[in-house]
Design an enzyme around this catalytic site. Structure first.
Site, PDB file in Angstrom:
ATOM      1  N   TRP A   1     -93.513  18.583 -10.402  1.00  0.00           N
ATOM      2  CA  TRP A   1     -93.918  19.704 -11.244  1.00  0.00           C
ATOM      3  C   TRP A   1     -93.440  21.027 -10.630  1.00  0.00           C
ATOM      4  O   TRP A   1     -93.608  21.265  -9.445  1.00  0.00           O
ATOM      5  CB  TRP A   1     -95.443  19.698 -11.383  1.00  0.00           C
TER       6      TRP A   1
ATOM      7  N   TYR B   1     -91.795  19.041 -17.887  1.00  0.00           N
ATOM      8  CA  TYR B   1     -91.514  19.747 -16.639  1.00  0.00           C
ATOM      9  C   TYR B   1     -90.080  20.270 -16.657  1.00  0.00           C
ATOM     10  O   TYR B   1     -89.125  19.504 -16.848  1.00  0.00           O
ATOM     11  CB  TYR B   1     -91.704  18.831 -15.432  1.00  0.00           C
TER      12      TYR B   1
ATOM     13  N   TRP C   1    -104.089  15.792  -8.395  1.00  0.00           N
ATOM     14  CA  TRP C   1    -103.013  16.774  -8.214  1.00  0.00           C
ATOM     15  C   TRP C   1    -103.572  18.071  -7.629  1.00  0.00           C
ATOM     16  O   TRP C   1    -104.777  18.293  -7.620  1.00  0.00           O
ATOM     17  CB  TRP C   1    -102.265  17.037  -9.517  1.00  0.00           C
TER      18      TRP C   1
ATOM     19  N   LEU D   1    -103.642  21.104  -2.352  1.00  0.00           N
ATOM     20  CA  LEU D   1    -103.702  22.334  -1.546  1.00  0.00           C
ATOM     21  C   LEU D   1    -104.123  23.528  -2.393  1.00  0.00           C
ATOM     22  O   LEU D   1    -103.961  24.674  -1.952  1.00  0.00           O
ATOM     23  CB  LEU D   1    -102.346  22.610  -0.885  1.00  0.00           C
TER      24      LEU D   1
ATOM     25  N   SER E   1     -90.889  21.588  -1.575  1.00  0.00           N
ATOM     26  CA  SER E   1     -89.624  22.288  -1.757  1.00  0.00           C
ATOM     27  C   SER E   1     -88.649  21.992  -0.627  1.00  0.00           C
ATOM     28  O   SER E   1     -87.496  22.404  -0.670  1.00  0.00           O
ATOM     29  CB  SER E   1     -89.862  23.802  -1.848  1.00  0.00           C
TER      30      SER E   1
ATOM     31  N   GLN F   1     -91.609  18.999   4.370  1.00  0.00           N
ATOM     32  CA  GLN F   1     -92.981  19.079   3.879  1.00  0.00           C
ATOM     33  C   GLN F   1     -93.510  17.697   3.507  1.00  0.00           C
ATOM     34  O   GLN F   1     -94.687  17.388   3.736  1.00  0.00           O
ATOM     35  CB  GLN F   1     -93.041  20.013   2.664  1.00  0.00           C
TER      36      GLN F   1
END
Length: 329
Positions: free
Chosen positions: A21, A54, A204, A207, A289, A293
């Site tokens: 997403w 998306y 989802w 964070l 990204s 990560q």
């Protein structure tokens, strides 16, 4: 990587899923997006989540290209239907027409013959639920979808969906809600309804749109490269996490960092591990990204947090936790 059964089904999903997403086809160049997919596979992630809308369908197409050549049997692929895919009156919702057309379009973009988990992405009050579930049932019989899920449905909607899934003999096994240390609106009603129906959670925004990364600090400028500086990301941040962009909340989040270090974790790892302490959660969907990560956050799989740690987290965040079940949807 650890794996869990999705609800009462026999399907095993990785505790960490990779979702694309607002990254694939938008924030990330194609080459970097593919590197993120490969990083997820390298970490043992077998579950990939996307949606037809998306990045105006580019996210599905890019994920399908990235997974080309990967054994289809080795991955669990989920996508969604409901949001507008065009300007026509039938280009949205959960009508039989839109469900069939969207499913076929997603299959083409993903380059696959079937979707493992097909999510009804929001409830459609304008279409009889019987019509929607009959359409999903037909797609199951055709072998185009294996399991059904819903996203951001209320407890009452889930209960009615569970009733119809039995009537139409549909394997309804998944719910995809927002869930984090700060956003717990599903705990009061949705989780009990899902437990009764044998539905597992694929959550989802672990964070809270980056708030629980710890990178936003009270009195400091927004960090370079953060989602809040991106036009699309800032809109989502304002809508989904704006309530925590205040001094007291940001200060409280900074107080979680020493707790994470005590557990030999980063703050994002602690936030993801916290969700996985809930045995109704089958998988936590992360975005990324950068491949690094994914490598970092995948390490949250299998972590067991002591009850004293969970209690300290609650004590710090309690004034800022959203629990109102009416926020679902």
């Amino acid at each position: 990587m650890k794996y869990r059964k999705l609800g009462n089904s026999g399907l095993k999903v990785s505790e960490i899923s990779y979702g694309n997403w607002i990254t694939h086809g938008a924030q990330l160049e194609d080459v970097l997006a593919k590197k993120c997919v490969f990083a997820a596979l390298d970490q043992g992630i077998n579950t990939f989540d996307t949606e037809d809308v998306y990045s105006d369908t580019r996210a599905e197409a890019l994920l399908g290209t990235a997974l080309k050549g990967i054994s289809r049997e080795s991955i669990v692929l989920s996508t969604k239907v409901c949001h507008p895919t065009g300007t026509g009156p039938n280009d949205q919702g959960l009508s039989r027409k839109h469900i069939f057309e969207s499913c076929n379009a997603s299959l083409r973009r993903l380059g696959t013959d079937y979707i493992d988990i097909y999510f009804a992405h929001r409830f459609d009050p304008h279409t009889p639920l019987e019509e929607s579930f009959l359409a999903f049932s037909d797609l199951v019989r055709q072998g185009k979808i294996l399991y059904l899920g819903v996203s951001e449905w209320t407890a009452a909607q889930i209960k009615e969906g569970a009733r119809l899934s039995k009537r139409f003999n549909i394997p309804f096994v998944a719910s995809q809600p927002q869930y984090s240390m700060l956003w717990r609106v599903i705990e009061g009603n949705v989780l009990p309804a899902c437990a009764e129906a044998g539905i597992g959670q694929m959550t989802w925004s672990p964070l809270a749109q980056g708030i629980l990364s710890g990178k936003y600090k009270a009195g400091h400028s927004l960090p370079t490269g953060s989602r809040a500086l991106d036009e699309t990301g800032s809109r989502f941040l304002e809508r989904l996490a704006g309530q925590w962009m205040q001094y007291d909340a940001l200060d409280a989040i900074q107080r979680l960092i020493p707790i994470a270090h005590e557990c030999d974790l980063t703050l994002p790892q602690l936030a993801i591990a916290w969700i996985l302490q809930n045995n109704q959660v089958s998988s936590v969907i992360i975005g990324a990204s950068q491949p690094e990560q994914i490598q970092e956050n995948a390490r949250a799989s299998g972590i067991v947090l002591q009850s004293s740690i969970m209690q300290r987290i609650d004590e710090i965040l309690d004034p800022f936790i959203e629990r109102n079940p009416e926020c679902t949807g």
